[in-house]
Scaffold this active site. Structure first.
Site, PDB file in Angstrom:
ATOM      1  N   ASP A  80       0.810  -1.219   0.000  1.00 32.19           N
ATOM      2  CA  ASP A  80       0.000   0.000   0.000  1.00 32.19           C
ATOM      3  C   ASP A  80       0.842   1.266   0.000  1.00 32.19           C
ATOM      4  OD1 ASP A  80      -2.246  -1.674   0.145  1.00 32.19           O
ATOM      5  OD2 ASP A  80      -2.065  -1.793   2.321  1.00 32.19           O
ATOM      6  N   LYS A  83       1.786   1.894  -5.219  1.00 33.48           N
ATOM      7  CA  LYS A  83       2.345   1.293  -6.443  1.00 33.48           C
ATOM      8  C   LYS A  83       1.442   1.566  -7.638  1.00 33.48           C
ATOM      9  CE  LYS A  83       2.379  -2.728  -4.415  1.00 33.48           C
ATOM     10  NZ  LYS A  83       2.099  -2.353  -3.011  1.00 33.48           N
ATOM     11  N   GLY A  84       0.123   1.503  -7.402  1.00 33.82           N
ATOM     12  CA  GLY A  84      -0.832   1.718  -8.493  1.00 33.82           C
ATOM     13  C   GLY A  84      -0.651   3.101  -9.092  1.00 33.82           C
ATOM     14  N   GLY A 122      -4.597  -4.413  -3.563  1.00 36.87           N
ATOM     15  CA  GLY A 122      -5.612  -3.374  -3.752  1.00 36.87           C
ATOM     16  C   GLY A 122      -4.897  -2.093  -4.118  1.00 36.87           C
ATOM     17  N   HIS A 123      -5.127  -1.618  -5.335  1.00 38.63           N
ATOM     18  CA  HIS A 123      -4.474  -0.387  -5.779  1.00 38.63           C
ATOM     19  C   HIS A 123      -5.554   0.647  -6.060  1.00 38.63           C
ATOM     20  CE1 HIS A 123      -1.099  -3.040  -6.291  1.00 38.63           C
ATOM     21  NE2 HIS A 123      -1.671  -3.672  -7.288  1.00 38.63           N
ATOM     22  N   THR A 124      -5.447   1.798  -5.396  1.00 40.31           N
ATOM     23  CA  THR A 124      -6.400   2.877  -5.653  1.00 40.31           C
ATOM     24  C   THR A 124      -5.744   3.906  -6.551  1.00 40.31           C
ATOM     25  OG1 THR A 124      -7.381   2.523  -3.497  1.00 40.31           O
ATOM     26  CG2 THR A 124      -7.847   4.636  -4.547  1.00 40.31           C
ATOM     27  N   ARG A 162       2.362 -29.277  -6.553  1.00 39.88           N
ATOM     28  CA  ARG A 162       2.065 -29.819  -7.883  1.00 39.88           C
ATOM     29  C   ARG A 162       0.664 -30.428  -7.981  1.00 39.88           C
ATOM     30  NH1 ARG A 162       7.709 -32.672  -7.340  1.00 39.88           N
ATOM     31  NH2 ARG A 162       6.734 -32.819  -5.305  1.00 39.88           N
ATOM     32  N   GLN A 221       1.762  -6.571  -3.387  1.00 31.73           N
ATOM     33  CA  GLN A 221       2.388  -6.649  -2.068  1.00 31.73           C
ATOM     34  C   GLN A 221       3.731  -5.906  -2.043  1.00 31.73           C
ATOM     35  OE1 GLN A 221       1.088  -9.856  -3.508  1.00 31.73           O
ATOM     36  NE2 GLN A 221      -0.734  -8.827  -2.817  1.00 31.73           N
ATOM     37  N   THR A 255       2.964 -12.750   2.585  1.00 27.81           N
ATOM     38  CA  THR A 255       2.082 -13.387   1.616  1.00 27.81           C
ATOM     39  C   THR A 255       2.823 -14.605   1.058  1.00 27.81           C
ATOM     40  OG1 THR A 255       0.564 -12.994  -0.229  1.00 27.81           O
ATOM     41  CG2 THR A 255       2.766 -11.980  -0.407  1.00 27.81           C
ATOM     42  N   ASP A 260       2.822  14.632   1.542  1.00 26.85           N
ATOM     43  CA  ASP A 260       1.829  15.615   2.014  1.00 26.85           C
ATOM     44  C   ASP A 260       1.248  15.256   3.378  1.00 26.85           C
ATOM     45  OD1 ASP A 260       0.830  13.525   0.135  1.00 26.85           O
ATOM     46  OD2 ASP A 260      -1.141  14.224   0.787  1.00 26.85           O
ATOM     47  N   VAL A 302       2.541  14.027  -3.653  1.00 25.89           N
ATOM     48  CA  VAL A 302       2.083  15.090  -2.752  1.00 25.89           C
ATOM     49  C   VAL A 302       0.548  15.113  -2.631  1.00 25.89           C
ATOM     50  CG1 VAL A 302       4.122  16.560  -2.991  1.00 25.89           C
ATOM     51  CG2 VAL A 302       2.255  16.768  -4.662  1.00 25.89           C
ATOM     52  N   GLY A 303      -0.111  14.060  -3.095  1.00 25.12           N
ATOM     53  CA  GLY A 303      -1.569  13.969  -2.999  1.00 25.12           C
ATOM     54  C   GLY A 303      -2.033  12.734  -3.736  1.00 25.12           C
TER      55      GLY A 303
HETATM   56  P1  GDP Z   1      -0.731   0.114  -3.596  1.00 24.63           P
HETATM   57  O1  GDP Z   1      -1.325  -1.130  -3.054  1.00 24.63           O
HETATM   58  O2  GDP Z   1       0.744   0.201  -3.357  1.00 24.63           O
HETATM   59  O3  GDP Z   1      -1.099   0.384  -5.027  1.00 24.63           O
HETATM   60  O4  GDP Z   1      -1.341   1.311  -2.732  1.00 24.63           O
HETATM   61  P2  GDP Z   1      -2.893   1.532  -2.311  1.00 24.63           P
HETATM   62  O5  GDP Z   1      -3.632   2.046  -3.486  1.00 24.63           O
HETATM   63  O6  GDP Z   1      -3.436   0.335  -1.605  1.00 24.63           O
HETATM   64  O7  GDP Z   1      -2.716   2.637  -1.188  1.00 24.63           O
HETATM   65  C1  GDP Z   1      -2.150   3.887  -1.461  1.00 24.63           C
HETATM   66  C2  GDP Z   1      -3.202   4.990  -1.180  1.00 24.63           C
HETATM   67  O8  GDP Z   1      -2.538   6.232  -1.107  1.00 24.63           O
HETATM   68  C3  GDP Z   1      -4.245   5.144  -2.267  1.00 24.63           C
HETATM   69  O9  GDP Z   1      -5.456   5.471  -1.659  1.00 24.63           O
HETATM   70  C4  GDP Z   1      -3.729   6.293  -3.124  1.00 24.63           C
HETATM   71  O10 GDP Z   1      -4.770   7.030  -3.754  1.00 24.63           O
HETATM   72  C5  GDP Z   1      -3.058   7.135  -2.083  1.00 24.63           C
HETATM   73  N1  GDP Z   1      -1.886   7.885  -2.539  1.00 24.63           N
HETATM   74  C6  GDP Z   1      -0.921   7.499  -3.412  1.00 24.63           C
HETATM   75  N2  GDP Z   1       0.047   8.441  -3.492  1.00 24.63           N
HETATM   76  C7  GDP Z   1      -0.324   9.436  -2.631  1.00 24.63           C
HETATM   77  C8  GDP Z   1       0.297  10.673  -2.239  1.00 24.63           C
HETATM   78  O11 GDP Z   1       1.371  11.039  -2.669  1.00 24.63           O
HETATM   79  N3  GDP Z   1      -0.388  11.416  -1.294  1.00 24.63           N
HETATM   80  C9  GDP Z   1      -1.586  11.023  -0.765  1.00 24.63           C
HETATM   81  N4  GDP Z   1      -2.166  11.801   0.158  1.00 24.63           N
HETATM   82  N5  GDP Z   1      -2.171   9.863  -1.131  1.00 24.63           N
HETATM   83  C10 GDP Z   1      -1.550   9.094  -2.036  1.00 24.63           C
HETATM   84  P1  IMO Z   2      -0.974  -4.366  -2.133  1.00 26.58           P
HETATM   85  O1  IMO Z   2      -0.581  -4.917  -3.477  1.00 26.58           O
HETATM   86  C1  IMO Z   2      -0.967  -4.842   2.210  1.00 26.58           C
HETATM   87  C2  IMO Z   2      -1.038  -8.967   3.738  1.00 26.58           C
HETATM   88  C3  IMO Z   2      -2.273  -9.421   4.477  1.00 26.58           C
HETATM   89  C4  IMO Z   2      -1.637 -10.411   5.450  1.00 26.58           C
HETATM   90  C5  IMO Z   2      -0.561 -11.075   4.598  1.00 26.58           C
HETATM   91  C6  IMO Z   2      -0.968 -12.411   3.988  1.00 26.58           C
HETATM   92  O2  IMO Z   2      -2.233  -3.592  -2.114  1.00 26.58           O
HETATM   93  O3  IMO Z   2       0.203  -3.640  -1.520  1.00 26.58           O
HETATM   94  P2  IMO Z   2      -2.575 -13.069   1.974  1.00 26.58           P
HETATM   95  O4  IMO Z   2      -4.061 -12.863   1.796  1.00 26.58           O
HETATM   96  O5  IMO Z   2      -1.735 -12.464   0.909  1.00 26.58           O
HETATM   97  O6  IMO Z   2      -2.224 -14.508   2.227  1.00 26.58           O
HETATM   98  O7  IMO Z   2      -2.233 -12.306   3.358  1.00 26.58           O
HETATM   99  O8  IMO Z   2      -0.254 -10.153   3.575  1.00 26.58           O
HETATM  100  N1  IMO Z   2      -1.285  -8.426   2.384  1.00 26.58           N
HETATM  101  C7  IMO Z   2      -1.216  -7.124   2.080  1.00 26.58           C
HETATM  102  N2  IMO Z   2      -1.002  -6.032   2.857  1.00 26.58           N
HETATM  103  N3  IMO Z   2      -1.116  -4.697   0.876  1.00 26.58           N
HETATM  104  C8  IMO Z   2      -1.293  -5.776   0.087  1.00 26.58           C
HETATM  105  O9  IMO Z   2      -1.290  -5.704  -1.266  1.00 26.58           O
HETATM  106  C9  IMO Z   2      -1.401  -7.067   0.676  1.00 26.58           C
HETATM  107  N4  IMO Z   2      -1.594  -8.321   0.198  1.00 26.58           N
HETATM  108  C10 IMO Z   2      -1.510  -9.134   1.250  1.00 26.58           C
HETATM  109  O10 IMO Z   2      -2.890  -8.350   5.142  1.00 26.58           O
HETATM  110  O11 IMO Z   2      -1.003  -9.731   6.501  1.00 26.58           O
HETATM  111 MG    MG Z   3      -2.820  -1.723  -1.742  1.00 25.34          MG
END
Ligand code: GDP
Ligand code: IMO
Ligand code: MG
Length: 440
Positions: free
Chosen positions: A13, A16-17, A40-42, A146, A227, A242, A336, A417-418
């Site tokens: 989180d 990366k998205g 989960g990528h937002t 396997r 991850q 994971t 930010d 920064v956002g």
């Molecule tokens: P990922 O799993 O690595 O793709 O990240 P997630 O999408 O799960 O979580 C990152 C969150 O931070 C999302 O809600 C993005 O919209 C938000 N985000 C990403 N870059 C920035 C930033 O520079 N500033 C702020 N405030 N939010 C950000």
């Molecule tokens: P992104 O791609 C944050 C965590 C779970 C748990 C562990 C194992 O959005 O960064 P699993 O269901 O994979 O067997 O769970 O890994 N986990 C994540 N935490 N971001 C993720 O993906 C994750 N994918 C798995 O919370 O601790």
């Molecule tokens: Mg995520």
């Protein structure tokens, strides 16, 4: 820059998205190489009332860039119900998903894998991992044992039946005798998996060959991790990880692109640290400062909605990520969120029973007992969300970036920064060259 890997530096989180989306227009292919719908990528496109928010789980982030071909590589585990739900959701919002390509060798998350993920977590009780409950671990376990089901198996009903029946011979014993659950019927599993075949068929390819041909043409390929480094099954905080290789090495085995063709590794590093699920976390804050980061950074899981655990930047982890992944460029996100603090702490080392550790302790008990050694940097109060060049950042924000850069040992090339697509400062062009050593 033909083949580039993009990984998370912490526990996921990191944004990366958004980082993939930033590179979007320069990419021909975006390949997801590990994980499944645990990710989960937002991605936020536009701003204010016009802001469109997309939450992707299984599809590569490149799906939002029309010029880019999104690829689900062989290293991914696929829940087909989720795949088509996500495709339908995007199509309903006007996103063209017709270019999506799926590896014939990727493994399929079956209904019994999902059930087993949930019952084993319940069975573990206080020792649970805190998985996303999506069947990820059991599916990778089947792959390694396997006994897994691959995408290509779905197209031959006889082969599929043999494999599902063989798997269920064992799983149903486990479910009934150990976990006290109802047996799963082979026909139900086969029926569910076969129901996707017609829609799936046109997407399925030998993706390793497809990517090799793309690289030969000089196309640009981004290999996008789900991850992150500390959730990697080999290099993460095992067993609280994971079940796949989320580090740069996994990009090769999960896509079929050889290491000699990788030209750079971008790691995404959040300006502070978060973690979802159980496991050690040295800089975690259980107080108002942790709540400040959670609230200001909107730190709630994209996949499960769980509140993320929050803490300060840990550069021991950052250095480890640089080493394990061979990072050439960092994208530092969410700077930010740190606005408005008197001082900003950075963890520079650990104290483990009176001994200073500048590198990740190899022993898990040492990591569990690690007490962060902090350096305090002066904070800044100015709103930085509209800054678009490095010079516009307040001096103390720049000092923070440069200190982090020095401590993690690779240059910070972009700064978030956002949440919006354009809320980013591009500091160095990300054309990573082989042999880059240390911060700029
Ligand atoms: P990922 O799993 O690595 O793709 O990240 P997630 O999408 O799960 O979580 C990152 C969150 O931070 C999302 O809600 C993005 O919209 C938000 N985000 C990403 N870059 C920035 C930033 O520079 N500033 C702020 N405030 N939010 C950000
Ligand atoms: P992104 O791609 C944050 C965590 C779970 C748990 C562990 C194992 O959005 O960064 P699993 O269901 O994979 O067997 O769970 O890994 N986990 C994540 N935490 N971001 C993720 O993906 C994750 N994918 C798995 O919370 O601790
Ligand atoms: Mg995520």
């Amino acid at each position: 820059m033909p083949a580039i890997v993009l990984v998370g530096a912490q526990w996921g989180d990191e944004g990366k998205g958004k980082a993939t989306d930033l590179l979007g227009s320069s990419l021909d292919y975006v390949v997801k190489f590990n994980g499944g719908n645990n990710a989960g990528h937002t991605i936020v496109i536009g701003s204010g009332a016009a802001a469109e928010k997309y939450a992707l789980h299984l599809l590569p982030s490149g799906i939002l860039t029309p010029t880019c071909t999104p690829v689900i590589g062989n290293g991914v585990v696929i829940d087909l119900g989720v795949l088509f739900q996500e495709i339908d959701g995007l199509e309903g919002r006007g996103v063209d998903t017709s270019k999506l390509v799926v590896s014939a060798s990727a493994h399929v998350i079956t209904p019994y894998n999902r059930v087993l993920d949930r019952v084993t977590e319940r069975f573990l009780g206080a020792r649970k991992i805190g998985t996303t409950g999506r069947g990820i671990g059991p599916t990778y376990a089947d792959k390694m044992s396997r006994t897994g089901i691959r995408i290509q198996d779905l197209f031959d009903e006889n082969i599929l039946r043999q494999k599902v029946e063989a798997a269920l011979d064992v799983k149903n014993q486990l479910l009934a005798k150990i976990y006290n659950r109802r047996a799963v019927q082979a026909e139900d599993v086969i029926g569910e998996l076969r129901s996707y075949v017609d829609r799936l068929a046109p997407m399925v390819r030998d993706t390793s060959l497809l990517l090799e041909q793309a690289l030969d043409r000089g196309d640009t390929v981004l290999l996008e991790a789900g991850q992150a480094t500390l959730l990697d099954v080999d290099f993460g905080t095992y067993p609280f990880v994971t079940s796949s290789n989320a580090t740069a090495g996994g990009a090769c085995t999960g896509s079929g692109i050889p290491p000699t063709r990788i030209d750079g590794v971008i790691a995404v590093l959040k300006a502070y640290t978060t973690r979802v699920g159980e496991g050690p976390f040295p800089t975690e804050l259980d107080d108002a400062r942790g709540q400040f980061l959670r609230k200001t950074g909107a730190e709630y899981g994209t996949t499960t909605g769980r509140p993320r655990r929050c803490g300060w930047m840990d550069t021991v982890i950052g250095r480890y990520a640089t080493r394990i992944n061979g990072v050439t460029d960092f994208v530092l996100t969410k700077l930010d969120v740190l606005t408005g603090l008197d001082t900003v702490p950075i963890c520079v080392a650990y104290d483990v029973d009176g001994v200073r550790h500048n590198t990740m302790p190899v022993n898990q008990s040492d990591f569990h007992h690690a007490v962060p050694v902090y350096e305090e940097l002066p904070g800044w109060w100015e709103d930085i969300s509209s800054c678009r060049s490095y010079d516009e950042l307040p001096e103390n924000a720049r000092r923070y970036v440069e200190r982090v850069e020095w401590l993690v040992g690779a240059r910070v090339s972009a700064i978030g920064v956002g949440p919006g697509r354009d809320a980013i400062i591009e500091r160095h062009e990300m054309r990573p060259a082989r042999g880059f050593a240390g911060p700029a």
